[in-house]
Design a protein around this motif. Structure first.
Motif, mmCIF file in Angstrom:
data_model
loop_
_atom_site.group_PDB
_atom_site.id
_atom_site.type_symbol
_atom_site.label_atom_id
_atom_site.label_comp_id
_atom_site.label_asym_id
_atom_site.label_seq_id
_atom_site.Cartn_x
_atom_site.Cartn_y
_atom_site.Cartn_z
ATOM 1 N N PHE A 18 -54.060 51.163 34.190
ATOM 2 C CA PHE A 18 -53.659 49.757 34.273
ATOM 3 C C PHE A 18 -54.709 48.962 35.061
ATOM 4 O O PHE A 18 -55.173 47.905 34.617
ATOM 5 N N ALA A 19 -55.103 49.468 36.232
ATOM 6 C CA ALA A 19 -56.099 48.780 37.051
ATOM 7 C C ALA A 19 -57.442 48.699 36.322
ATOM 8 O O ALA A 19 -58.134 47.675 36.376
ATOM 9 N N GLU A 20 -57.792 49.778 35.646
ATOM 10 C CA GLU A 20 -59.054 49.821 34.893
ATOM 11 C C GLU A 20 -59.085 48.771 33.788
ATOM 12 O O GLU A 20 -60.099 48.095 33.571
ATOM 13 N N GLU A 21 -57.975 48.610 33.094
ATOM 14 C CA GLU A 21 -57.900 47.631 32.009
ATOM 15 C C GLU A 21 -57.997 46.208 32.546
ATOM 16 O O GLU A 21 -58.633 45.334 31.931
ATOM 17 N N LEU A 22 -57.391 45.967 33.692
ATOM 18 C CA LEU A 22 -57.488 44.645 34.313
ATOM 19 C C LEU A 22 -58.933 44.309 34.656
ATOM 20 O O LEU A 22 -59.404 43.186 34.413
ATOM 21 N N ARG A 23 -59.652 45.275 35.214
ATOM 22 C CA ARG A 23 -61.054 45.052 35.571
ATOM 23 C C ARG A 23 -61.898 44.817 34.328
ATOM 24 O O ARG A 23 -62.775 43.946 34.308
ATOM 25 N N ARG A 24 -61.617 45.603 33.292
ATOM 26 C CA ARG A 24 -62.399 45.481 32.060
ATOM 27 C C ARG A 24 -62.226 44.103 31.421
ATOM 28 O O ARG A 24 -63.213 43.461 31.020
ATOM 29 N N LEU A 25 -61.014 43.648 31.315
ATOM 30 C CA LEU A 25 -60.741 42.360 30.672
ATOM 31 C C LEU A 25 -61.379 41.206 31.440
ATOM 32 O O LEU A 25 -61.946 40.291 30.852
ATOM 33 N N ARG A 26 -61.303 41.261 32.753
ATOM 34 C CA ARG A 26 -61.907 40.181 33.542
ATOM 35 C C ARG A 26 -63.421 40.217 33.434
ATOM 36 O O ARG A 26 -64.086 39.181 33.325
ATOM 37 N N SER A 27 -63.985 41.444 33.460
ATOM 38 C CA SER A 27 -65.439 41.582 33.362
ATOM 39 C C SER A 27 -65.954 41.057 32.027
ATOM 40 O O SER A 27 -66.999 40.386 31.968
ATOM 41 N N GLU A 28 -65.229 41.340 30.942
ATOM 42 C CA GLU A 28 -65.661 40.871 29.624
ATOM 43 C C GLU A 28 -65.665 39.351 29.533
ATOM 44 O O GLU A 28 -66.449 38.778 28.774
ATOM 45 N N ARG A 29 -64.790 38.710 30.301
ATOM 46 C CA ARG A 29 -64.762 37.245 30.328
ATOM 47 C C ARG A 29 -65.794 36.658 31.290
ATOM 48 O O ARG A 29 -65.993 35.446 31.316
ATOM 49 N N GLY A 30 -66.414 37.517 32.087
ATOM 50 C CA GLY A 30 -67.396 37.037 33.055
ATOM 51 C C GLY A 30 -66.784 36.200 34.159
ATOM 52 O O GLY A 30 -67.403 35.256 34.666
ATOM 53 N N LEU A 36 -60.336 33.619 37.945
ATOM 54 C CA LEU A 36 -59.111 34.077 37.313
ATOM 55 C C LEU A 36 -57.893 33.445 37.979
ATOM 56 O O LEU A 36 -56.943 33.032 37.295
ATOM 57 N N ALA A 37 -57.930 33.349 39.310
ATOM 58 C CA ALA A 37 -56.814 32.743 40.039
ATOM 59 C C ALA A 37 -56.613 31.290 39.615
ATOM 60 O O ALA A 37 -55.478 30.834 39.442
ATOM 61 N N LYS A 38 -57.707 30.558 39.422
ATOM 62 C CA LYS A 38 -57.602 29.160 39.001
ATOM 63 C C LYS A 38 -57.028 29.050 37.594
ATOM 64 O O LYS A 38 -56.244 28.145 37.300
ATOM 65 N N GLU A 39 -57.407 29.985 36.727
ATOM 66 C CA GLU A 39 -56.974 29.929 35.339
ATOM 67 C C GLU A 39 -55.507 30.328 35.173
ATOM 68 O O GLU A 39 -54.773 29.719 34.385
ATOM 69 N N VAL A 40 -55.100 31.353 35.911
ATOM 70 C CA VAL A 40 -53.764 31.914 35.693
ATOM 71 C C VAL A 40 -52.735 31.387 36.687
ATOM 72 O O VAL A 40 -51.557 31.289 36.384
ATOM 73 N N GLY A 41 -53.193 31.055 37.914
ATOM 74 C CA GLY A 41 -52.285 30.402 38.844
ATOM 75 C C GLY A 41 -51.771 31.220 40.009
ATOM 76 O O GLY A 41 -51.002 30.713 40.810
ATOM 77 N N TRP A 42 -52.183 32.497 40.135
ATOM 78 C CA TRP A 42 -51.783 33.298 41.293
ATOM 79 C C TRP A 42 -52.975 33.461 42.241
ATOM 80 O O TRP A 42 -54.109 33.161 41.881
ATOM 81 N N ASP A 43 -52.700 33.963 43.426
ATOM 82 C CA ASP A 43 -53.738 34.092 44.441
ATOM 83 C C ASP A 43 -54.754 35.175 44.059
ATOM 84 O O ASP A 43 -54.394 36.224 43.514
ATOM 85 N N ALA A 44 -56.016 34.921 44.370
ATOM 86 C CA ALA A 44 -57.081 35.875 44.036
ATOM 87 C C ALA A 44 -56.883 37.223 44.722
ATOM 88 O O ALA A 44 -57.242 38.270 44.176
ATOM 89 N N SER A 45 -56.302 37.211 45.941
ATOM 90 C CA SER A 45 -56.102 38.469 46.662
ATOM 91 C C SER A 45 -55.120 39.380 45.927
ATOM 92 O O SER A 45 -55.233 40.608 45.976
ATOM 93 N N LEU A 46 -54.154 38.786 45.232
ATOM 94 C CA LEU A 46 -53.212 39.588 44.457
ATOM 95 C C LEU A 46 -53.932 40.295 43.313
ATOM 96 O O LEU A 46 -53.733 41.497 43.092
ATOM 97 N N PHE A 47 -54.796 39.572 42.597
ATOM 98 C CA PHE A 47 -55.542 40.186 41.499
ATOM 99 C C PHE A 47 -56.484 41.267 42.011
ATOM 100 O O PHE A 47 -56.698 42.281 41.348
ATOM 101 N N SER A 48 -57.036 41.044 43.198
ATOM 102 C CA SER A 48 -57.907 42.055 43.791
ATOM 103 C C SER A 48 -57.137 43.348 44.059
ATOM 104 O O SER A 48 -57.617 44.454 43.769
ATOM 105 N N LYS A 49 -55.930 43.224 44.598
ATOM 106 C CA LYS A 49 -55.113 44.406 44.879
ATOM 107 C C LYS A 49 -54.688 45.108 43.585
ATOM 108 O O LYS A 49 -54.646 46.335 43.520
ATOM 109 N N MET A 50 -54.385 44.313 42.557
ATOM 110 C CA MET A 50 -53.982 44.902 41.282
ATOM 111 C C MET A 50 -55.138 45.666 40.645
ATOM 112 O O MET A 50 -54.969 46.783 40.153
ATOM 113 N N GLU A 51 -56.327 45.083 40.670
ATOM 114 C CA GLU A 51 -57.489 45.747 40.074
ATOM 115 C C GLU A 51 -57.940 46.952 40.894
ATOM 116 O O GLU A 51 -58.589 47.860 40.369
ATOM 117 N N GLY A 52 -57.603 46.949 42.186
ATOM 118 C CA GLY A 52 -57.956 48.081 43.029
ATOM 119 C C GLY A 52 -56.899 49.170 43.041
ATOM 120 O O GLY A 52 -57.060 50.184 43.715
#
Length: 280
Positions: A18-30, A36-52
């Motif tokens: 799950f974490a790997e797929e999150l990293r891959r999708l974000r990386s492909e979008r550059g 990502l936080a600005k686009e989706v609306g949640w805090d960047a620290s949350l996405f960092s924890k999810m990808e980690g």
């Protein structure tokens, strides 16, 4: 015989995948995490924890990511696999665990048993075994409970305050060695900088949470959610007035608890009373 397909090299563990797929999708979008936080609306620290792999996030966040990346249902399916078998936990508790993984700070009051976040394998096994769990499910339940401890052992753990009723320390396990290990673990975590552990002695007398184990979670959006439980049921509490009432009872009870240093000494005294196992 047809040639066997080559393994992709991707993680075969649901949480890692799950974490790997999150990293891959974000990386492909550059995108950066802030983008990502600005686009989706949640805090960047949350996405960092999810990808980690430090948190799985909520289904609402995952659904939003599915919509943004144009992967309808993919991420939510991976998320469900990472969470585990839906029959493993009651729905209320599963939702609580999701919120727990996202919390920036936690407060617990334990009535008769150490909170799951502080249980050792021996304690979890004996405690779960008395709940009429089928033998083939016991290992899975123990593993799931121990997995929650990773929250406090991560590189960026949340602040955790726990008050243990003296009953927790007086209700020993049948397995003396496992009980000693549990007390030693409580004494050890009491010295961690992100954990504040206090003991509420019997001499404190009656209080507003005598029969209720309760947990409070401070979430990234500033909300506080409570979860109360007994042996038969658990209830998530999100309505502000009800959470406030529970917090007032918790704060009033905390005033009668031993200070952290005194609490650790109390645990060490209890440890001295545990009989030594005979040498083999």
């Amino acid at each position: 015989m047809p040639q066997r397909l080559v393994i992709t090299g991707r993680s075969q563990e649901p949480r890692g995948r799950f974490a790997e797929e999150l990293r891959r999708l974000r990386s492909e979008r550059g995108l950066s995490l802030r983008d990502l936080a600005k686009e989706v609306g949640w805090d960047a620290s949350l996405f960092s924890k999810m990808e980690g792999g430090r948190t799985l996030g909520s289904p609402e966040v995952v659904e939003a990511l599915d919509r943004y990346y144009g992967t309808p249902g993919l991420l939510l399916t991976l998320w469900e696999l990472a969470i585990g078998d839906p029959s493993q936990f009651k729905e209320q508790y599963r939702r609580y665990m999701i919120l727990e993984s996202e919390a920036v700070s936690l407060w617990h009051y334990a009535v008769s048993a150490p909170p799951g976040l502080l249980q050792t394998a021996g304690y979890a096994r004996e405690a779960l075994a008395v709940g009429w769990i089928k033998e083939h499910e016991l290992d899975q339940q123990v593993e799931a409970r121990l997995g929650r401890r990773q929250l406090l052992e991560s590189d960026d753990p949340p602040l955790f305050r726990v008050i243990l009723s003296e009953a927790v320390l007086r209700t020993s396990l049948r397995d003396v060695g496992a009980w000693r290990e549990q007390l030693e673990h409580l004494a050890e975590v009491a010295e961690r900088p992100n954990i504040t552990l206090q003991v509420l002695p019997f001499s404190a007398g009656p209080h507003g949470l005598m029969n209720t184990a309760v947990m409070f979670l401070r979430l990234t959006d500033g909300r506080t959610v409570a979860y109360s439980e007994n042996d038969l049921r658990g209830e998530r509490v999100e309505e502000n007035a009800s959470v406030e009432l529970l917090q007032r009872r918790y704060d009033a009870m905390r005033d009668f608890a031993l200070r952290p240093a005194e609490s650790r000494k109390f645990i060490l005294r209890m440890l001295e009373e545990v009989p030594c196992e005979p040498s083999t």
